[in-house]
Enzyme design. Structure first.
Site, short mmCIF file in Angstrom:
data_model
loop_
_atom_site.label_atom_id
_atom_site.label_comp_id
_atom_site.label_asym_id
_atom_site.label_seq_id
_atom_site.Cartn_x
_atom_site.Cartn_y
_atom_site.Cartn_z
N GLU A 275 0.82 -1.22 0.00
CA GLU A 275 0.00 0.00 0.00
C GLU A 275 0.86 1.27 0.00
OE1 GLU A 275 -2.35 -0.91 3.53
OE2 GLU A 275 -0.85 0.08 4.78
N GLY A 277 2.01 5.09 -0.86
CA GLY A 277 1.37 6.38 -1.11
C GLY A 277 2.31 7.27 -1.90
N ARG A 314 7.16 19.66 4.66
CA ARG A 314 8.18 18.62 4.80
C ARG A 314 9.58 19.14 5.19
NH1 ARG A 314 9.68 15.29 1.65
NH2 ARG A 314 9.45 13.45 2.95
N TYR A 318 10.64 17.58 8.67
CA TYR A 318 11.55 16.42 8.58
C TYR A 318 12.94 16.81 8.06
CZ TYR A 318 6.87 14.31 8.10
OH TYR A 318 5.55 13.97 8.23
N CYS A 354 6.05 33.55 9.95
CA CYS A 354 6.86 34.14 11.01
C CYS A 354 7.44 33.06 11.92
CB CYS A 354 5.99 35.10 11.79
SG CYS A 354 6.90 36.52 12.30
N1 LLP Z 1 0.41 2.44 5.04
C1 LLP Z 1 0.37 2.95 6.28
C2 LLP Z 1 -0.28 2.18 7.35
C3 LLP Z 1 0.95 4.19 6.53
O1 LLP Z 1 0.92 4.68 7.77
C4 LLP Z 1 1.57 4.90 5.49
C5 LLP Z 1 2.17 6.22 5.73
C6 LLP Z 1 1.57 4.33 4.19
C7 LLP Z 1 0.99 3.09 4.01
C8 LLP Z 1 2.17 5.00 3.01
O2 LLP Z 1 3.52 5.28 3.15
P1 LLP Z 1 4.30 5.84 1.86
O3 LLP Z 1 4.27 4.80 0.80
O4 LLP Z 1 3.59 7.08 1.40
O5 LLP Z 1 5.66 6.16 2.34
N2 LLP Z 1 4.23 12.88 5.99
C9 LLP Z 1 5.40 12.03 5.85
C10 LLP Z 1 5.02 10.61 5.58
C11 LLP Z 1 4.12 10.01 6.63
C12 LLP Z 1 3.61 8.66 6.24
C13 LLP Z 1 2.61 8.13 7.18
N3 LLP Z 1 2.13 6.82 6.85
C14 LLP Z 1 6.31 12.60 4.77
O6 LLP Z 1 5.98 13.63 4.18
O7 LLP Z 1 7.40 12.06 4.51
#
Ligand code: LLP
Length: 424
Positions: A275, A277, A314, A318, A354
């Protein structure tokens, strides 16, 4: 248009975006504006499906929930992994059928459970993934007896930053050694369909051993459940596939990730699920921002732009690196004449918020930006708009979607009245 048969090239770099077309978008829609290329979204989906041919691939919608993106992902055949009732609503609205939606409940507010169980009544194909035993009690109280998946905490995490390594974080999932017993106690009352784990986000080639370890532990868990309880439909090993943010970062070799995943999983009758993203949307998006001010500070040239941590969080959250281009300088540069060739110098690109954290890049070599010029920030499609806010009463940006030769407004720019609208 990007060929989608095999998904086309493994990565699209910021340098490959056409400067003239982006300048035209900024002229028409103003800045800051996100641009999302739906053809690239489709290509990324195709590449994932090709790399994991026998697996069930879902898109973690939290990376970008825009309706145009969700629709394109659904058309490409992926399912939707949702982290909240709101995401489930948006997946349904974009046309995902319930049986292609998984809701991963993380410390779920009662309101979320109410809503999702209500949706499940209309659409019993919907799967709910629980990461705490009492979530099952709360679902039972609401009359849910449908498709249940159990999230394990595998005790192994990975990812681009400490804040996104979930696999060993106590907040997520049930300690893996307790999952089989709990699953046995829930079997029968619920339709136990799968097990789930997620190592973290932004896994690079170097993190592959952590990923492999997680998958191997999940394979063991699935075998234990299958021998003691009965067959599972799927083993979901999460997302987290990284993308190259730096210009010279290599792209992730999806083929070897897929091969390592298969091998580590071993023999199970359940099918493999992933899965991702970020991988689906990151390089499909750029952020356009205009230079407001340029000043020579004591130790730096500060280029003030109209996008900041409220537009793209980001870097502040991070310390994430995003490639930046001066599109105006690139568009004017005549390779033969070199008439507009600019001196490249390190500049600090800062936003209008700010806070000292409001910096998109520090000491970044760029063709010397001038006031009014347009910059592009790369790999902004994932967790960009999604994490934007109205801090400092700053309206959120517009978003423009591109498909083939069509460019259209996907989300209107927010206004100050939009921000105060709900005040009483
Ligand atoms: N599945 C679960 C249960 C998750 O918690 C996440 C991401 C994904 C899949 C997808 O992960 P991906 O393939 O997108 O890396 N805001 C952060 C990333 C936080 C991800 C949270 N969970 C950033 O901008 O790097």
């Amino acid at each position: 248009m990007t060929p989608v048969g095999d998904g086309g090239p493994a990565v699209r770099r910021l340098a490959e975006w056409d400067a003239e077309r982006l300048l035209a978008v900024a002229d028409e829609y103003d800045t800051p504006t996100y641009v999302i290329d739906l053809d690239r979204v489709a290509a990324n989906c195709a590449r994932l499906s090709a790399a994991f041919p026998a697996a069930d691939v879902s898109y973690a919608v939290k990376a970008h929930t825009g309706r145009a993106v969700l629709r394109r992902v659904r058309e490409a055949g992926l399912g939707a992994e949702c982290a909240s009732a709101g995401e489930v609503e948006r997946a349904l609205a974009a046309g995902f059928p319930g049986d292609r939606i998984r809701y991963t409940a993380v410390n779920p507010p009662g309101r979320d459970l109410d809503r999702v169980v209500e949706r499940w009544r209309d659409d019993p194909g919907l799967t709910i993934t629980v990461g705490a035993a009492d979530t099952v009690d709360r679902l039972r109280d609401r009359g849910f007896d449908g498709r249940l998946c159990v999230r394990a905490n595998p005790g192994v995490g990975a990812g681009h930053h400490e804040k996104v390594r979930t696999g060993a974080n106590a907040k997520f999932g049930i300690p893996i050694e307790r999952v089989a017993d709990l699953a046995a106690s829930w079997n029968g009352e619920f339709d136990l369909v799968g097990v789930h784990a997620h190592a973290g986000s932004g896994i690079s080639g170097e993190d592959l051993s952590a990923h492999r370890e997680l998958v191997s532990r999940m394979g063991d868990l699935a075998r234990e459940i299958e021998s003691e309880i009965g067959p599972l439909e799927f083993v979901d090993v999460g997302g987290g596939f990284g993308v190259p943010y730096r210009e010279d970062d290599p792209s992730l070799d999806l083929g070897s990730v897929a091969a390592a995943t298969r091998e580590a999983l071993g023999e199970v009758s359940a099918s493999l699920s992933v899965e991702p993203g970020r991988y689906v949307v990151a390089d499909a998006g750029v952020l356009l921002t205009r230079v407001n001010t340029v000043k020579q500070a004591r130790d730096a040239t500060v280029v003030g732009v109209d996008a900041g941590m409220t537009t793209l969080l980001r870097p502040a959250m991070y310390d994430a690196y995003h490639a930046i281009r001066n599109l105006s300088a690139d568009a004017n540069a005549e390779p033969e004449a070199e008439a507009d060739a600019r001196e490249t110098r390190p500049v600090t690109v800062a936003g209008p918020i700010c806070e000292s954290a409001d910096v998109l890049a520090e000491q970044r070599p760029l063709p010397r930006p001038e006031r009014g010029e347009l910059l592009a920030v790369g790999n902004a499609g994932a967790y960009g708009y999604e994490m934007s806010s109205t801090y400092n009463s700053r309206p959120r940006p517009a978003e423009v979607a591109r498909s083939g030769t069509t460019v259209r407004l996907a989300r209107q720019r927010e206004t100050i009245p939009d921000i105060t609208e709900l005040e009483r």
